[in-house]
Design a protein around this motif. Sequence first.
Motif, PDB file in Angstrom:
ATOM      1  N   GLN A 294      15.529 -14.906  10.448  1.00 38.25           N
ATOM      2  CA  GLN A 294      15.200 -15.977  11.376  1.00 38.25           C
ATOM      3  C   GLN A 294      15.178 -15.513  12.832  1.00 38.25           C
ATOM      4  OE1 GLN A 294      18.520 -18.427  10.168  1.00 38.25           O
ATOM      5  NE2 GLN A 294      19.476 -18.254  12.186  1.00 38.25           N
ATOM      6  N   GLN A 295      15.620 -14.278  13.084  1.00 29.45           N
ATOM      7  CA  GLN A 295      15.467 -13.702  14.418  1.00 29.45           C
ATOM      8  C   GLN A 295      14.190 -12.865  14.518  1.00 29.45           C
ATOM      9  OE1 GLN A 295      18.764 -13.311  12.902  1.00 29.45           O
ATOM     10  NE2 GLN A 295      19.253 -15.224  13.949  1.00 29.45           N
ATOM     11  N   HIS A 296      13.359 -12.951  13.476  1.00 31.44           N
ATOM     12  CA  HIS A 296      12.099 -12.219  13.392  1.00 31.44           C
ATOM     13  C   HIS A 296      12.320 -10.708  13.325  1.00 31.44           C
ATOM     14  CE1 HIS A 296       7.632 -11.721  14.735  1.00 31.44           C
ATOM     15  NE2 HIS A 296       7.754 -11.805  13.421  1.00 31.44           N
ATOM     16  N   LYS A 297      13.440 -10.296  12.765  1.00 33.54           N
ATOM     17  CA  LYS A 297      13.693  -8.879  12.522  1.00 33.54           C
ATOM     18  C   LYS A 297      13.130  -8.512  11.161  1.00 33.54           C
ATOM     19  CE  LYS A 297      17.374  -5.464  11.905  1.00 33.54           C
ATOM     20  NZ  LYS A 297      18.846  -5.238  11.858  1.00 33.54           N
ATOM     21  N   THR A 298      12.421  -7.402  11.087  1.00 31.88           N
ATOM     22  CA  THR A 298      11.814  -6.955   9.837  1.00 31.88           C
ATOM     23  C   THR A 298      12.835  -6.202   8.998  1.00 31.88           C
ATOM     24  OG1 THR A 298       9.608  -6.799  10.829  1.00 31.88           O
ATOM     25  CG2 THR A 298       9.995  -5.552   8.801  1.00 31.88           C
ATOM     26  N   ILE A 299      13.025  -6.656   7.756  1.00 30.09           N
ATOM     27  CA  ILE A 299      13.934  -5.992   6.815  1.00 30.09           C
ATOM     28  C   ILE A 299      13.121  -5.096   5.879  1.00 30.09           C
ATOM     29  CG2 ILE A 299      15.769  -6.335   5.137  1.00 30.09           C
ATOM     30  CD1 ILE A 299      16.295  -7.562   7.940  1.00 30.09           C
ATOM     31  N   ILE A 300      12.041  -5.634   5.338  1.00 32.56           N
ATOM     32  CA  ILE A 300      11.100  -4.869   4.516  1.00 32.56           C
ATOM     33  C   ILE A 300       9.734  -5.002   5.172  1.00 32.56           C
ATOM     34  CG2 ILE A 300      10.025  -4.614   2.246  1.00 32.56           C
ATOM     35  CD1 ILE A 300      12.501  -5.886   1.012  1.00 32.56           C
ATOM     36  N   PRO A 301       9.105  -3.899   5.574  1.00 35.69           N
ATOM     37  CA  PRO A 301       7.845  -3.987   6.319  1.00 35.69           C
ATOM     38  C   PRO A 301       6.712  -4.592   5.500  1.00 35.69           C
ATOM     39  CG  PRO A 301       8.839  -1.799   6.518  1.00 35.69           C
ATOM     40  CD  PRO A 301       9.587  -2.513   5.435  1.00 35.69           C
ATOM     41  N   LEU A 302       5.676  -5.051   6.202  1.00 40.36           N
ATOM     42  CA  LEU A 302       4.475  -5.574   5.565  1.00 40.36           C
ATOM     43  C   LEU A 302       3.849  -4.519   4.661  1.00 40.36           C
ATOM     44  CD1 LEU A 302       2.789  -7.473   8.536  1.00 40.36           C
ATOM     45  CD2 LEU A 302       3.366  -8.502   6.314  1.00 40.36           C
ATOM     46  N   ALA A 303       3.460  -4.918   3.456  1.00 42.94           N
ATOM     47  CA  ALA A 303       2.806  -4.019   2.512  1.00 42.94           C
ATOM     48  C   ALA A 303       1.977  -4.830   1.539  1.00 42.94           C
ATOM     49  CB  ALA A 303       3.831  -3.161   1.768  1.00 42.94           C
ATOM     50  N   SER A 304       0.945  -4.222   1.007  1.00 42.01           N
ATOM     51  CA  SER A 304       0.109  -4.869  -0.002  1.00 42.01           C
ATOM     52  C   SER A 304       0.788  -4.824  -1.364  1.00 42.01           C
ATOM     53  CB  SER A 304      -1.255  -4.161  -0.078  1.00 42.01           C
ATOM     54  OG  SER A 304      -1.912  -4.190   1.164  1.00 42.01           O
ATOM     55  N   ASN A 305       0.385  -5.737  -2.261  1.00 43.96           N
ATOM     56  CA  ASN A 305       0.878  -5.758  -3.647  1.00 43.96           C
ATOM     57  C   ASN A 305       2.399  -5.771  -3.692  1.00 43.96           C
ATOM     58  OD1 ASN A 305      -1.882  -5.420  -4.508  1.00 43.96           O
ATOM     59  ND2 ASN A 305      -1.658  -3.238  -4.089  1.00 43.96           N
ATOM     60  N   GLN A 306       2.994  -6.565  -2.836  1.00 40.94           N
ATOM     61  CA  GLN A 306       4.449  -6.635  -2.732  1.00 40.94           C
ATOM     62  C   GLN A 306       4.914  -8.082  -2.852  1.00 40.94           C
ATOM     63  OE1 GLN A 306       7.189  -4.260   0.131  1.00 40.94           O
ATOM     64  NE2 GLN A 306       6.528  -6.030   1.318  1.00 40.94           N
ATOM     65  N   HIS A 307       5.919  -8.301  -3.680  1.00 42.00           N
ATOM     66  CA  HIS A 307       6.491  -9.632  -3.866  1.00 42.00           C
ATOM     67  C   HIS A 307       7.984  -9.556  -3.579  1.00 42.00           C
ATOM     68  CE1 HIS A 307       8.476 -12.847  -6.190  1.00 42.00           C
ATOM     69  NE2 HIS A 307       7.407 -13.550  -5.927  1.00 42.00           N
ATOM     70  N   ILE A 308       8.492 -10.531  -2.801  1.00 42.29           N
ATOM     71  CA  ILE A 308       9.896 -10.502  -2.395  1.00 42.29           C
ATOM     72  C   ILE A 308      10.524 -11.853  -2.680  1.00 42.29           C
ATOM     73  CG2 ILE A 308      11.497 -10.161  -0.471  1.00 42.29           C
ATOM     74  CD1 ILE A 308       9.195  -8.565   0.898  1.00 42.29           C
ATOM     75  N   GLU A 309      11.720 -11.851  -3.233  1.00 43.60           N
ATOM     76  CA  GLU A 309      12.462 -13.091  -3.453  1.00 43.60           C
ATOM     77  C   GLU A 309      13.950 -12.798  -3.352  1.00 43.60           C
ATOM     78  OE1 GLU A 309      13.044 -13.802  -8.141  1.00 43.60           O
ATOM     79  OE2 GLU A 309      10.948 -13.756  -7.509  1.00 43.60           O
ATOM     80  N   ALA A 310      14.757 -13.858  -3.246  1.00 47.25           N
ATOM     81  CA  ALA A 310      16.209 -13.683  -3.223  1.00 47.25           C
ATOM     82  C   ALA A 310      16.677 -13.259  -4.609  1.00 47.25           C
ATOM     83  CB  ALA A 310      16.890 -14.970  -2.800  1.00 47.25           C
ATOM     84  N   PHE A 311      17.574 -12.279  -4.657  1.00 47.75           N
ATOM     85  CA  PHE A 311      18.125 -11.842  -5.940  1.00 47.75           C
ATOM     86  C   PHE A 311      19.409 -12.597  -6.259  1.00 47.75           C
ATOM     87  CE2 PHE A 311      20.793  -8.779  -8.400  1.00 47.75           C
ATOM     88  CZ  PHE A 311      20.012  -8.740  -9.550  1.00 47.75           C
TER      89      PHE A 311
END
Length: 420
Positions: A294-311
């Motif tokens: 929420q501070q707009h800090k990148t944790i995992i950079p932008l990439a194609s064919n990538q899916h992210i969710e909470a574990f």
Amino acid sequence: MNVIRSIYGQKVSRGKGASTFDTSPFYSGYARKIRTELLSLPINVAIASILAVATATSASASINCADTLPSSYFKRIDDKQKFAGKLVTLANGTQQLQNPAGRVILDNLSNAYVLMNKYVWAERQGKQGIVTATGHVIVPFRYDSIAFEPDIYTSFIVSNHTPNGVTKQGIINRHGYWIYPLPIKTATQSASMQKSQSIAQITPTPWLRAARAPRALLPASISHAHYDSPKDRDYFVIASAGMTKKTIKVGLLDDKGTWVIPQVYDALQPLNPCTDKPLYLQARLQQKTALINQQHKTIIPLASNQHIEAFNDNVTPLLFLRSTLVAGSSATGFSEDIKDEIVSAQIIDATGKLRLSSSAPITKLLYHQLYMYRQSGKYGVINNQAKVILAPQFTRYRDEGDKVWVEKNGKMVRLEPLIK
């Protein structure tokens, strides 16, 4: 009362103070799909489509945190506090708000009910509004619908529907002041910030009281994204045409009127809205995804064919599941629903550090708090903290719900005894 259905969760409120729950992932997955499809439409079509979603979900959406709020929130609430007024139903079916002595404070109400012993939600002459027990206006009776997070009531998303099929929305806080649309001066600063994609803070012009200063609502889709209990602050995902008026863009606005995440993305998906931790989101931009906070800090950079969710959004340390999709995949939703689209997976912590890699989808066992992963052609078992319970040693596995079978040395055996 109109139905309030969560885009990010499962809570459904129906009628006068009633609530039920639907734990199916349908609503969350369906809403994500709708939001993604909206962002690919021409602006005039997309804004009209927003109306259809917002109408069905009563002023867009509310998060589902009512039963998962941290104790720090409930410490703010005095459960013994009584509503300092009373609602009286007259013979003609209308209602009155009266003080304890019986003096009429507000009349000609309908469908009125008390929110958390603090406010009265009601309809008056076909429009919805919210007042306090003393008749102090929080949300004026000017709106077709009002959405709020059940059991929090820290802010209210207001909507009006136009004859040409567009829903216009805004946000009013619990004190009756405008949060959104932003004042013209602030909106101009915001446009400049978005152009540079800076995260510089904007200082809003002095707030205006909604009851005294009507403000033109904007064509938008607004969702209550997160309630930060320690800071007592709300966050909203807002999709609108922004200042360019050409394409729909999405950003994260806090209840101070600050774009904490600039309105430059194609989509923002909150991943842990109901925890006592900072909000993390999957951001989508030009067919690429990233993990940001929420501070707009990148944790995992932008990439194609990538899916992210909470574990494991309710466990410490907070972990995220990053899955690599087959080339060209546009799959969205939960990883469990798109397993056929996943090539490999990783577990990443909130600092971006790699905790575990798998050459196949990381899959939760149906009736167990355990997960299967694969390395070097063999399956192993981890828990929800990504701790290895059984190192990779199984050729295959079969999940029957109450029983899990694994193949070891050419034989299918029960998993449970091996864990014990």
